[in-house]
Design a protein around this motif. Structure first.
Motif, PDB file in Angstrom:
ATOM      1  N   GLN A  73      62.869  41.350  40.455  1.00 35.74           N
ATOM      2  CA  GLN A  73      61.669  40.755  41.059  1.00 35.74           C
ATOM      3  C   GLN A  73      60.536  41.678  41.400  1.00 35.74           C
ATOM      4  O   GLN A  73      59.350  41.190  41.310  1.00 35.74           O
ATOM      5  N   GLU A  74      60.498  42.848  41.515  1.00 35.64           N
ATOM      6  CA  GLU A  74      59.494  43.667  41.793  1.00 35.64           C
ATOM      7  C   GLU A  74      58.886  43.995  40.434  1.00 35.64           C
ATOM      8  O   GLU A  74      57.661  43.985  40.513  1.00 35.64           O
ATOM      9  N   LEU A  75      59.453  43.967  39.397  1.00 38.39           N
ATOM     10  CA  LEU A  75      58.604  43.997  38.030  1.00 38.39           C
ATOM     11  C   LEU A  75      57.941  42.623  37.773  1.00 38.39           C
ATOM     12  O   LEU A  75      56.790  42.869  37.194  1.00 38.39           O
ATOM     13  N   ILE A  76      58.368  41.430  38.100  1.00 36.71           N
ATOM     14  CA  ILE A  76      57.773  40.536  37.900  1.00 36.71           C
ATOM     15  C   ILE A  76      56.492  40.379  38.995  1.00 36.71           C
ATOM     16  O   ILE A  76      55.385  39.710  38.479  1.00 36.71           O
ATOM     17  N   ILE A  77      56.570  40.814  40.187  1.00 31.99           N
ATOM     18  CA  ILE A  77      55.398  40.813  40.920  1.00 31.99           C
ATOM     19  C   ILE A  77      54.310  41.934  40.472  1.00 31.99           C
ATOM     20  O   ILE A  77      53.155  41.600  40.400  1.00 31.99           O
ATOM     21  N   GLY A  78      54.741  42.815  40.067  1.00 32.88           N
ATOM     22  CA  GLY A  78      53.979  43.829  39.194  1.00 32.88           C
ATOM     23  C   GLY A  78      53.265  43.255  38.225  1.00 32.88           C
ATOM     24  O   GLY A  78      51.971  43.355  37.867  1.00 32.88           O
ATOM     25  N   LEU A  79      53.975  42.530  37.190  1.00 35.26           N
ATOM     26  CA  LEU A  79      53.538  41.921  35.930  1.00 35.26           C
ATOM     27  C   LEU A  79      52.224  40.933  36.471  1.00 35.26           C
ATOM     28  O   LEU A  79      51.115  40.800  35.915  1.00 35.26           O
ATOM     29  N   PHE A  80      52.388  39.922  37.595  1.00 34.94           N
ATOM     30  CA  PHE A  80      51.667  39.009  37.679  1.00 34.94           C
ATOM     31  C   PHE A  80      50.522  39.624  38.694  1.00 34.94           C
ATOM     32  O   PHE A  80      49.333  39.110  38.568  1.00 34.94           O
ATOM     33  N   THR A  81      50.559  40.512  39.457  1.00 38.27           N
ATOM     34  CA  THR A  81      49.548  41.322  39.857  1.00 38.27           C
ATOM     35  C   THR A  81      48.528  41.969  39.099  1.00 38.27           C
ATOM     36  O   THR A  81      47.443  42.162  39.597  1.00 38.27           O
ATOM     37  N   GLY A  82      49.102  42.294  37.913  1.00 37.36           N
ATOM     38  CA  GLY A  82      48.126  42.861  36.698  1.00 37.36           C
ATOM     39  C   GLY A  82      47.622  41.964  36.292  1.00 37.36           C
ATOM     40  O   GLY A  82      46.272  41.963  35.810  1.00 37.36           O
ATOM     41  N   LEU A  83      48.006  40.887  35.842  1.00 38.73           N
ATOM     42  CA  LEU A  83      47.285  39.767  35.215  1.00 38.73           C
ATOM     43  C   LEU A  83      46.490  38.814  35.803  1.00 38.73           C
ATOM     44  O   LEU A  83      45.458  38.350  35.318  1.00 38.73           O
ATOM     45  N   PHE A  84      46.925  38.220  36.956  1.00 36.90           N
ATOM     46  CA  PHE A  84      46.156  37.366  37.706  1.00 36.90           C
ATOM     47  C   PHE A  84      44.507  37.759  37.964  1.00 36.90           C
ATOM     48  O   PHE A  84      43.705  37.016  37.690  1.00 36.90           O
ATOM     49  N   PRO A  85      44.278  38.911  38.582  1.00 35.24           N
ATOM     50  CA  PRO A  85      43.001  39.315  38.589  1.00 35.24           C
ATOM     51  C   PRO A  85      42.160  39.469  37.232  1.00 35.24           C
ATOM     52  O   PRO A  85      40.959  39.147  37.121  1.00 35.24           O
ATOM     53  N   GLN A  86      42.730  39.802  36.130  1.00 37.20           N
ATOM     54  CA  GLN A  86      41.975  40.013  34.822  1.00 37.20           C
ATOM     55  C   GLN A  86      41.786  38.341  34.333  1.00 37.20           C
ATOM     56  O   GLN A  86      40.675  38.030  33.837  1.00 37.20           O
ATOM     57  N   ILE A  87      42.713  37.479  34.602  1.00 30.79           N
ATOM     58  CA  ILE A  87      42.448  35.988  33.963  1.00 30.79           C
ATOM     59  C   ILE A  87      41.475  35.353  34.976  1.00 30.79           C
ATOM     60  O   ILE A  87      40.417  34.700  34.471  1.00 30.79           O
ATOM     61  N   ALA A  88      41.327  35.941  36.359  1.00 34.56           N
ATOM     62  CA  ALA A  88      40.506  35.183  37.310  1.00 34.56           C
ATOM     63  C   ALA A  88      38.910  35.860  36.821  1.00 34.56           C
ATOM     64  O   ALA A  88      38.089  34.929  37.058  1.00 34.56           O
ATOM     65  N   PHE A  89      38.708  36.888  36.430  1.00 36.17           N
ATOM     66  CA  PHE A  89      37.463  37.460  36.002  1.00 36.17           C
ATOM     67  C   PHE A  89      37.022  36.980  34.561  1.00 36.17           C
ATOM     68  O   PHE A  89      35.861  37.233  34.096  1.00 36.17           O
ATOM     69  N   LEU A  90      38.033  36.132  33.734  1.00 37.33           N
ATOM     70  CA  LEU A  90      37.423  35.876  32.499  1.00 37.33           C
ATOM     71  C   LEU A  90      36.278  34.969  32.430  1.00 37.33           C
ATOM     72  O   LEU A  90      35.441  34.961  31.570  1.00 37.33           O
ATOM     73  N   ASN A  91      36.245  33.997  33.569  1.00 34.82           N
ATOM     74  CA  ASN A  91      35.230  33.084  33.417  1.00 34.82           C
ATOM     75  C   ASN A  91      33.703  33.846  33.490  1.00 34.82           C
ATOM     76  O   ASN A  91      32.828  33.304  33.036  1.00 34.82           O
ATOM     77  N   TYR A  92      33.747  35.131  34.130  1.00 37.37           N
ATOM     78  CA  TYR A  92      32.426  35.682  34.418  1.00 37.37           C
ATOM     79  C   TYR A  92      31.982  36.507  32.971  1.00 37.37           C
ATOM     80  O   TYR A  92      30.786  36.631  32.885  1.00 37.37           O
ATOM     81  N   TRP A  93      32.743  36.627  32.115  1.00 34.69           N
ATOM     82  CA  TRP A  93      32.313  37.470  30.882  1.00 34.69           C
ATOM     83  C   TRP A  93      32.716  36.938  29.648  1.00 34.69           C
ATOM     84  O   TRP A  93      32.254  37.244  28.574  1.00 34.69           O
ATOM     85  N   LEU A  94      33.639  35.968  29.567  1.00 29.58           N
ATOM     86  CA  LEU A  94      34.361  35.466  28.302  1.00 29.58           C
ATOM     87  C   LEU A  94      33.231  34.436  27.899  1.00 29.58           C
ATOM     88  O   LEU A  94      32.884  33.548  28.498  1.00 29.58           O
TER      89      LEU A  94
END
Length: 109
Positions: free
Chosen positions: A88-109
């Protein structure tokens, strides 16, 4: 010495902004006594950034992406083997790293 502004290297600006959001999310999780793997946060944030760079510049980096997926698996396996984290802690870490990067994709992609 200058600070990186949003109009110089747009990709790096939003990458660092995403990592900052991941760090703040990790801090908030720690305040609420929820443990997350910082190793997974960092590796998954960089992984998503690399995927986005490949899409943005329309280059084939499938080998790099697959190698990074192996590295993500190796990090997760080593953290489990050392009993430093649970699944569970690894999955939380995975999504905590992925989501902000995905959220900012609309601004520069």
């Amino acid at each position: 010495m200058r600070v990186l502004t949003s109009n110089e290297i747009v990709e790096l600006y939003y990458f660092f902004l995403g990592i900052l959001c991941s760090t703040l999310a990790c801090f908030i999780l720690a305040v609420f006594k929820i443990k997350a793997s910082i190793h997974m946060i960092a590796a998954s944030g960089f992984f998503m950034f690399a995927v986005a760079l490949g899409i943005h510049y329309q280059i084939n980096i499938n080998g790099t992406i697959s190698l990074m997926m192996v590295v993500l698996g190796a990090i997760a396996t080593s953290r489990l083997h050392l009993k430093a984290h649970t699944n569970q802690e690894l999955i939380i870490g995975l999504f905590t790293g992925l989501f902000p990067q995905i959220a900012f994709l609309n601004y520069w992609l």
